[in-house]
Design an enzyme around this catalytic site. Sequence first.
Site, short mmCIF file in Angstrom:
data_model
loop_
_atom_site.label_atom_id
_atom_site.label_comp_id
_atom_site.label_asym_id
_atom_site.label_seq_id
_atom_site.Cartn_x
_atom_site.Cartn_y
_atom_site.Cartn_z
N ASP A 156 -13.85 33.01 -36.14
CA ASP A 156 -13.42 31.67 -36.28
C ASP A 156 -13.82 30.74 -35.17
OD1 ASP A 156 -12.42 32.85 -34.20
OD2 ASP A 156 -10.28 31.91 -34.50
N GLY A 166 -8.79 19.95 -35.16
CA GLY A 166 -9.47 18.95 -35.95
C GLY A 166 -9.80 19.40 -37.33
N LEU A 167 -10.11 20.65 -37.57
CA LEU A 167 -10.48 21.33 -38.85
C LEU A 167 -9.18 21.33 -39.64
CD1 LEU A 167 -12.59 22.71 -40.58
CD2 LEU A 167 -11.72 24.84 -39.44
N ASP A 194 0.88 -1.14 0.11
CA ASP A 194 0.00 -0.08 -0.03
C ASP A 194 0.72 1.22 0.00
OD1 ASP A 194 -2.32 -1.32 -0.10
OD2 ASP A 194 -2.82 -1.08 1.90
#
Length: 508
Positions: free
Chosen positions: A282, A417-418, A36
């Site tokens: 944008d 992503g774009l 632990d």
Amino acid sequence: MQLTLWTYEGPPHVGAMRVAAAMKDVHYVLHAPQGDTYADLLFTMIERRESRPPVTYTTFEARDLGGDTAALFQRTAQEAYERFKPKALLVGSSCTAELIQDDPGGLARGLGLPVPVIPLEFSAYQRKENFGASLTFYNLVRAFAKALATPRATRSAARPSCNLLGATALGFRHRDDIREVTLLLDRLGVGVNICAPLGASPDDLARLPEADFNIVLYPEVALEAAEWLKRTHRQPLVKTQPIGVGATHAFIEEVARLAGLDPRPLLGPAESRLEWYSRSVDSTYLTGKRVFIFGDATHAIAAARVASRELGFTVAGLGSYSREFAREMRAAAALYSLNALITDDYLEVEAEIERLQPELVLGTQMERHIAKRLGIPCAVISAPVHVQDFPARHSPQMVFEGANVIFDSWVHPLMMGLEEHLLTMFRGDEEFHDEAAPSHLGVAVATAQATHTPAILAWDAGAERELKSIPFFVRGKARRNTERYAQERGLPLITIETLYDAKAHYSR
């Protein structure tokens, strides 16, 4: 008990360690077997603290179980006190050590140490990390926040003051949040009496009743202690967490009302760039993007509010692993006509994300892994997190600067992503595709193009090219929908017409 490779919360003693590690002059003696002691790594490797947490383990072995483990605990506690000289000694058992029922509290009190001994008794197989942190902080506050010698009403007060409650070690951006909230309160004309547990000592906890009111920044840790201070010392609570511009305005107004101050100088539109950025050109294509949110209750509820009201996203799913705040989560989800997902099983979360196919995932470190596998943009909003979410730079989540950080963290994955989608589109161009040689080397040798062929259905070359023109962050959803459409109609080959028919079918 459940065997899993991931857990959102550790056992309760990890929560106690988070409180102890955040404070000064406090030491935690933990009755635990050798295995632990892993929890040290959470603080030194992930949070990158410059010192080990103030925890001493008994580290008993299997052979010790045939002897006197109680004597081992007492010896360890005595040695820990003599070595570290703390002003308060926390004692407790790990989940494994609870099974031998050695009563660390009674054993430590029997030593007659000249400092307060605070026993921590958790139901380790029923409760988890945040409960352990909350109970530890509550016990510390009760032990040290005694009645004031001079009532607040009779003391001269040049300016109102408050306590900031809830920040701990291993908290998601807690250090930076405290800095931003302190600066905001100073501009408003409110002083910070004590910040606890982070940076506080037992002597500081004794001064908690001197403040005019308490601010609960992280309810998972501080709400129970703050409610006790309200009952015992008549200190009002501020329960609004200033995450996002709207919540920060509400926070300022609530604090100003309790302090008797004018909030208007801090409510101007220029305090944060999030509002203007979210309306700028944008960002307009982000409106309506579907987002799935999962984390601790505080950050998940706040993220849903910011996403829907300030960024124009559509909240497609909302959930939390914080069972203690399930009621609040369900109430928040109802605002978006959703049923809250309350679970600590990451596989359930993954299945829900796969079912909903959102365009952005906001979650913990595990949701980052899930989103990466599914090809969905993701941002981390809540603990548990990995080392990259304890940055060296200043990166708060609260107040106006926190709103700026939130905008960058959430929106940039969608913008990237774009950009990646545009790169992918041009890969099919005869001049710019992946196999094209540099233009100054002449004509490239043609190479065979691999065609993606699922186990059951085949795609023709035209359909594959058309699929690649779809943005990658929804491409997986488009592929699955098209294949399901083809299977239902017994089509052996997917063509461009099949792709568009499926799109029309699922858009209804």
